[in-house]
Each structure stands twice: as structure tokens, then as C-alpha cells.
Enzyme design. Structure first.
Site, PDB file in Angstrom:
ATOM      1  N   GLY A 201       0.755  -1.304   0.068  1.00 33.51           N
ATOM      2  CA  GLY A 201       0.005  -0.040   0.123  1.00 33.51           C
ATOM      3  C   GLY A 201       0.755   1.406  -0.063  1.00 33.51           C
ATOM      4  O   GLY A 201       0.215   2.399   0.331  1.00 33.51           O
TER       5      GLY A 201
ATOM      6  N   PRO B  50       4.479  -4.792  -2.015  1.00 34.25           N
ATOM      7  CA  PRO B  50       4.079  -3.677  -2.655  1.00 34.25           C
ATOM      8  C   PRO B  50       3.759  -3.865  -4.145  1.00 34.25           C
ATOM      9  O   PRO B  50       4.632  -4.969  -4.813  1.00 34.25           O
ATOM     10  CB  PRO B  50       5.616  -2.831  -2.581  1.00 34.25           C
ATOM     11  CG  PRO B  50       6.652  -3.987  -2.413  1.00 34.25           C
ATOM     12  CD  PRO B  50       5.825  -5.188  -1.644  1.00 34.25           C
ATOM     13  N   GLY B  51       3.043  -3.236  -4.564  1.00 30.27           N
ATOM     14  CA  GLY B  51       2.624  -3.411  -6.068  1.00 30.27           C
ATOM     15  C   GLY B  51       2.759  -2.155  -6.929  1.00 30.27           C
ATOM     16  O   GLY B  51       3.708  -1.726  -7.914  1.00 30.27           O
ATOM     17  N   ARG B  52       1.820  -1.136  -6.404  1.00 30.66           N
ATOM     18  CA  ARG B  52       1.926   0.155  -7.168  1.00 30.66           C
ATOM     19  C   ARG B  52       3.362   0.852  -6.927  1.00 30.66           C
ATOM     20  O   ARG B  52       3.806   1.404  -7.766  1.00 30.66           O
ATOM     21  CB  ARG B  52       0.907   0.890  -6.386  1.00 30.66           C
ATOM     22  CG  ARG B  52       0.948   2.503  -7.008  1.00 30.66           C
ATOM     23  CD  ARG B  52       0.115   3.383  -6.095  1.00 30.66           C
ATOM     24  NE  ARG B  52      -1.018   2.705  -5.238  1.00 30.66           N
ATOM     25  CZ  ARG B  52      -2.100   2.750  -5.599  1.00 30.66           C
ATOM     26  NH1 ARG B  52      -2.762   3.829  -6.450  1.00 30.66           N
ATOM     27  NH2 ARG B  52      -3.049   2.322  -4.824  1.00 30.66           N
TER      28      ARG B  52
ATOM     29  N   ARG C 134      -9.543   4.588 -12.830  1.00 33.70           N
ATOM     30  CA  ARG C 134      -9.225   5.339 -11.430  1.00 33.70           C
ATOM     31  C   ARG C 134      -9.762   6.689 -11.301  1.00 33.70           C
ATOM     32  O   ARG C 134     -10.139   7.023 -10.087  1.00 33.70           O
ATOM     33  CB  ARG C 134      -7.659   5.067 -11.076  1.00 33.70           C
ATOM     34  CG  ARG C 134      -7.152   3.836 -11.276  1.00 33.70           C
ATOM     35  CD  ARG C 134      -5.669   3.629 -10.658  1.00 33.70           C
ATOM     36  NE  ARG C 134      -5.799   4.130  -9.379  1.00 33.70           N
ATOM     37  CZ  ARG C 134      -5.327   5.208  -8.622  1.00 33.70           C
ATOM     38  NH1 ARG C 134      -4.885   6.094  -9.639  1.00 33.70           N
ATOM     39  NH2 ARG C 134      -5.257   5.277  -7.458  1.00 33.70           N
TER      40      ARG C 134
ATOM     41  N   TYR D 292     -12.285   6.537  -8.423  1.00 34.06           N
ATOM     42  CA  TYR D 292     -11.833   7.089  -7.106  1.00 34.06           C
ATOM     43  C   TYR D 292     -11.789   8.375  -6.858  1.00 34.06           C
ATOM     44  O   TYR D 292     -11.035   8.863  -5.904  1.00 34.06           O
ATOM     45  CB  TYR D 292     -10.433   6.185  -6.757  1.00 34.06           C
ATOM     46  CG  TYR D 292     -10.286   4.939  -6.599  1.00 34.06           C
ATOM     47  CD1 TYR D 292     -11.113   4.211  -6.024  1.00 34.06           C
ATOM     48  CD2 TYR D 292      -9.061   4.186  -7.346  1.00 34.06           C
ATOM     49  CE1 TYR D 292     -11.010   2.623  -6.063  1.00 34.06           C
ATOM     50  CE2 TYR D 292      -9.129   2.573  -7.182  1.00 34.06           C
ATOM     51  CZ  TYR D 292     -10.002   2.196  -6.484  1.00 34.06           C
ATOM     52  OH  TYR D 292      -9.848   0.694  -6.478  1.00 34.06           O
TER      53      TYR D 292
ATOM     54  N   CYS E 118     -19.085   7.555 -23.907  1.00 29.52           N
ATOM     55  CA  CYS E 118     -20.611   8.077 -23.589  1.00 29.52           C
ATOM     56  C   CYS E 118     -21.014   8.183 -22.195  1.00 29.52           C
ATOM     57  O   CYS E 118     -21.890   7.592 -21.697  1.00 29.52           O
ATOM     58  CB  CYS E 118     -21.508   7.391 -24.269  1.00 29.52           C
ATOM     59  SG  CYS E 118     -23.285   8.205 -24.665  1.00 29.52           S
ATOM     60  N   GLU E 119     -20.185   8.941 -21.322  1.00 28.71           N
ATOM     61  CA  GLU E 119     -20.169   9.058 -20.070  1.00 28.71           C
ATOM     62  C   GLU E 119     -19.740  10.574 -19.605  1.00 28.71           C
ATOM     63  O   GLU E 119     -18.580  10.796 -19.931  1.00 28.71           O
ATOM     64  CB  GLU E 119     -19.491   8.035 -19.419  1.00 28.71           C
ATOM     65  CG  GLU E 119     -19.567   7.588 -17.931  1.00 28.71           C
ATOM     66  CD  GLU E 119     -21.054   6.909 -17.812  1.00 28.71           C
ATOM     67  OE1 GLU E 119     -21.487   7.270 -16.573  1.00 28.71           O
ATOM     68  OE2 GLU E 119     -21.338   5.940 -18.340  1.00 28.71           O
TER      69      GLU E 119
END
Length: 468
Positions: free
Chosen positions: A270, A313-315, A356, A360, A387-388
């Protein structure tokens, strides 16, 4: 975040709209004499010509260097406090066989969360004993694949799963190592969807319920309890939350030692990265030292040895190494208020390749990378072609006032969770992923085509052999 309102925290206008913020962009990103940008030594014009846009670009050297940096930081901190560290790459951030090969070559293990992620890691040749399997609802098929493949650790998440896994392991004559996921109750300062250690959520056992779960595991001859696992959330700056969580987990660890040896405590991942110039993540060496020191203090206070410490860890490994390249399609000035005008800069991707911002309210930055501009910057919103109304890639950014159709625009720090969350919304094919480094580029994940999408539709006639 509103699709039509003024940004609540518009970034200050930059002194140089062409500058690439050092801590946000890949280390090898540079603007050439002609004003265009190269990633890993490959000019953006070459990338567009060869692979098209949208395009995920991943700097291999940056991923490898960061993996080494993180591993070495935790190794040094652990050794200083008389223990060892083990670093897993959290594959959900970005996963393909090449990235698995990169991180395992740099000494990392790999954390997977589904049967699909497990299959990719095994297909990449990752040693099964260096894999950890997570998930709150692992199926019998997934658990069986883990057991029969020799996965090193299964992180159990419920009493039902303990019984399910024990039966599978016994049926195959295996003693499976397991960790127990616990919720420390530490509420990380992050988006609610990214905070994973509070009590009212789907993962793990509350601290007061974990002891009975461990007791049950110790009764089952086909399972071996090797430690506790806790993850407090994602995109977290600073070590205070990790330290507080560690103190609670070590308290439980100490009590459980009365029932037998426990070699490992896994404190999850994280660790945050910089998405904009305003972000200021803690350097990984400082973070490692602060977290391991906190664990060591808690262990010393209880008179117990510091266990082997694992991290996921990833990100923090892959996020900064990634950039998404787009072509600008239209530019539209919109008057927001009497004294405020904003440029809506539409690109050829959007929420299908980066969910994202919509999901978020994540903040990103952007630059025009095909040329340099001396025109004063204009407050801009980078939007996609879906279309958003919420199809926003970068909510508020200062781009050259002469941004125009055909310009190449890049969004940095997209190495984590963009490819992983990509979709075919509005039937847009997912982009390819290209690895760059040393002036060379190669596809590591093939992009989709419209034909690929139609091939999955059972109502589309299959091509005859003569027309194939």
C-alpha cells in the site's frame, strides 16, 4: 468529483508547461531537442507509428530498478534489526508474464489473488514456492491448483476456507503452509475503497476472532500455520499507519507464540507514489526503516524475537514506470463561470483504459509530449471518448493554450491498476502494452481489435475456412 464543476483543488499554473516532474515521470523520460519526449530512449512518434494510440508504455529498467530498490531497502532495515525480510510483488497492480519475470529476476516473490493471476505467474516460470495466494472467496478449483502446484503460502480469509483448504490438502497428501489475514482496525488515510483494515469490510478476521481461527488451523494435520497477514490499504504516504497496525498485529503474534512457532508476519503493502507534483511520498528506505523499527520495538517490549517480515508492494514497484500515450482528437473551450474558462481536451481513450479517476476521483497529471510549446498554459480537463460525463482522465491540468488535434498527450504514473482495471466499455478494444528500454520497444501484451471483440459474440457468424 463533478463532471461539470470547477475543480476543488486546481493545481497551480506551472512555471514551465513542458517540464516533466522528476518524481512523477519514469526516470528515463526526457524531452529531446526537437521538443518531443522519449521513453526508455524511444521517441513518442515512433511509438505511435508502430503501435498506435492509446498505448500503455512500461519502462522495463524502471520496474527492475525499483524492484531492487524496494527489496534492498527492506533487506537492510531487517538486517539492522536482526531479522530477514521477504518482498512479494502484488501482481494485481499490473500483471503479465514479462513483469513476473522481471521482478522474480530481481529477487522478489509474487502475490496473486485469483486463479487467473496464479496461472499467469506459473506460465511466466515463477517458482511456485515463491508465490502467495490471497482472496476472500477462493474456489475449490483455485485452492486445488495452489496445492497441486506447490504454492508457498495460502492466505486464509474465513473459517469456511480453512476447512475447504484442509480437505483439499489432505486429499493430495500435502501439508500446506497458510497465513491468517487479520484486520488490525487501523483506518488508513486513503479512499474508502482502498482502506482494507477497518472492521466493516470483506477481508480477513477481526483481531479478537483470529485466535480461534489459528487454533483450528493448528488442529488440522494438513495445514501449517506460518504467520499473520495484515494489509491496511493502498496509496498511503508515511509510516504512522503501518507502525500502529504493526503494534496491534505483534501483540496478537506474541499471544499466539504460546501455542507454537510462528516464523513470519506479513504487513502487506500500500505504499504510495507521486501522481502529481504536489504528492510527496516517503522514500522507500525511510519507510522500510520506520516500519521495521516499529516492529522491533514492539517485539522488544514483549521479550520476543523479531519474526521474518514480509511486504507486498505493487503500485510502488510499477506505478511510476508506466505512461499512457494518447492522441488529442478535439479541443473545446467551455465557460465555467464569468471569469473562468476551461479547455476540454478529448483523447482517443478514457475510462476504459484508466478507470481510476472515475472510480476513486484519482488525480493525475498530463503533458503534451509530441512538441514543445511557448504559449501560456490554459486550465484543461483531459477527457475520454466514452458516452459518459464522468469519463475523465485528468480532472484539472495546465496544458499549452495551443493544444490541438493530433498532439500526443501522455499521462504519467499509470503503471499500476490502469491496465488491470481496463474494460471494453462502449466496445473499445483494450490497448497494447509496450515495454521500452535502451532505445528499443516491444509488445508484452497484445492489444485487442474490433475483430477480437466480435469473435466473442455468439451471434456473429464464424468465418468460413475459405474466408478465414
Amino acid at each position: 468529483m463533478s463532471a461539470t464543476s470547477e475543480p476543488t483543488t486546481a493545481p497551480p499554473a506551472p512555471a514551465d508547461v513542458n517540464a516533466l516532474a522528476e518524481k512523477v515521470w519514469p526516470p528515463d523520460a526526457e524531452r529531446n531537442d526537437d521538443g518531443s519526449v522519449a521513453f526508455g530512449g524511444v521517441p513518442v512518434a515512433d511509438l505511435q507509428h508502430r503501435f498506435g494510440t492509446p498505448l500503455y508504455v512500461l519502462d522495463e529498467n524502471a520496474v527492475r530498478a525499483r524492484a531492487r530498490e524496494v527489496r534492498e531497502a527492506f533487506d537492510i532495515a531487517a538486517e539492522r534489526h536482526g531479522t530477514r525480510a521477504k518482498v512479494y510483488y502484488a501482481a494485481k497492480a499490473f500483471l503479465c508474464t514479462e513483469t513476473v519475470r522481471w521482478v522474480t529476476a530481481e529477487g522478489l516473490s509474487v502475490d496473486v489473488a485469483t486463479g487467473g493471476e496464479l496461472a499467469v505467474a506459473l506460465a511466466a516460470g515463477a517458482p511456485a514456492e515463491r508465490l502467495g495466494l490471497h482472496g476472500n472467496n477462493k474456489s475449490e478449483v483455485e485452492l486445488t491448483r495452489a496445492v497441486t502446484s506447490g504454492v508457498g503460502t495460502v492466505v486464509v480469509d474465513s473459517l469456511i476456507e480453512i476447512e475447504r483448504l484442509a480437505a483439499i490438502a489432505a486429499g493430495h497428501g500435502v501439508v500446506q503452509d497458510v497465513s491468517v489475514r487479520v484486520n488490525s482496525g487501523v483506518h488508513a488515510e486513503t479512499h474508502d475503497f482502498l482502506a482494507t483494515a477497518h472492521e466493516d469490510q470483506k477481508f480477513g478476521f477481526a483481531l479478537d476472532a483470529a485466535e480461534s481461527a489459528v487454533a483450528r488451523i493448528r488442529e488440522l494435520p494438513s495445514l501449517r500455520f506460518i504467520g499473520l497477514h495484515c494489509h491496511i490499504g493502498s496509496q498511503i504516504f508515511g509510516a504512522a499507519g503501518f507502525a500502529e497496525s504493526a503494534s496491534r498485529v505483534i501483540g496478537l503474534h506474541a499471544r499466539l507464540l504460546e501455542g507454537g512457532e510462528i516464523p513470519t508476519v506479513n504487513l502487506g503493502g500500500g505504499f504510495g507514489i507521486a501522481y502529481t507534483e504536489a504528492d510527496d511520498p516517503t522514500p522507500i528506505a525511510d519507510l522500510a526503516e520506520e516500519i521495521v523499527s516499529a516492529v522491533a520495538r514492539e517485539c522488544a517490549a514483549r521479550g520476543i524475537a523479531v519474526p521474518v517480515l514480509a511486504f507486498e508492494p505493487g503500485r510502488a514497484i510499477v506505478g511510476r514506470a508506466g505512461v499512457t500515450l494518447y492522441e488529442v482528437g478535439t479541443v473545446k473551450p467551455v465557460t465555467v463561470a464569468d471569469d473562468l474558462q476551461r479547455l476540454y481536451v478529448s483523447v482517443d481513450g478514457g475510462m476504459s483504459d484508466n478507470a481510476r479517476t472515475a472510480l476513486y476521483g484519482a488525480a493525475y497529471s498530463a503533458r503534451i509530449v509530441s512538441r514543445r510549446s511557448d504559449v501560456p498554459p490554459a486550465l484543461s480537463r483531459v477527457v475520454g471518448k466514452h458516452c459518459e460525463a464522468g469519463d475523465i482522465v485528468v480532472d484539472a491540468e495546465w496544458l499549452p493554450g495551443d493544444v490541438a488535434p493530433g498532439d500526443l498527450l501522455a499521462v504519467p504514473a499509470t503503471g499500476a491498476y490502469c491496465f488491470s482495471l481496463a474494460s471494453n466499455y462502449n466496445y473499445i478494444p483494450r490497448p497494447p502494452v509496450v515495454a521500452v528500454g535502451g532505445g528499443a520497444a516491444r509488445v508484452i501484451v497484445r492489444g485487442e481489435t474490433i475483430d477480437d471483440l466480435l469473435a466473442r459474440d455468439a451471434g456473429v457468424p464464424a468465418p468460413t475456412e475459405g474466408n478465414a
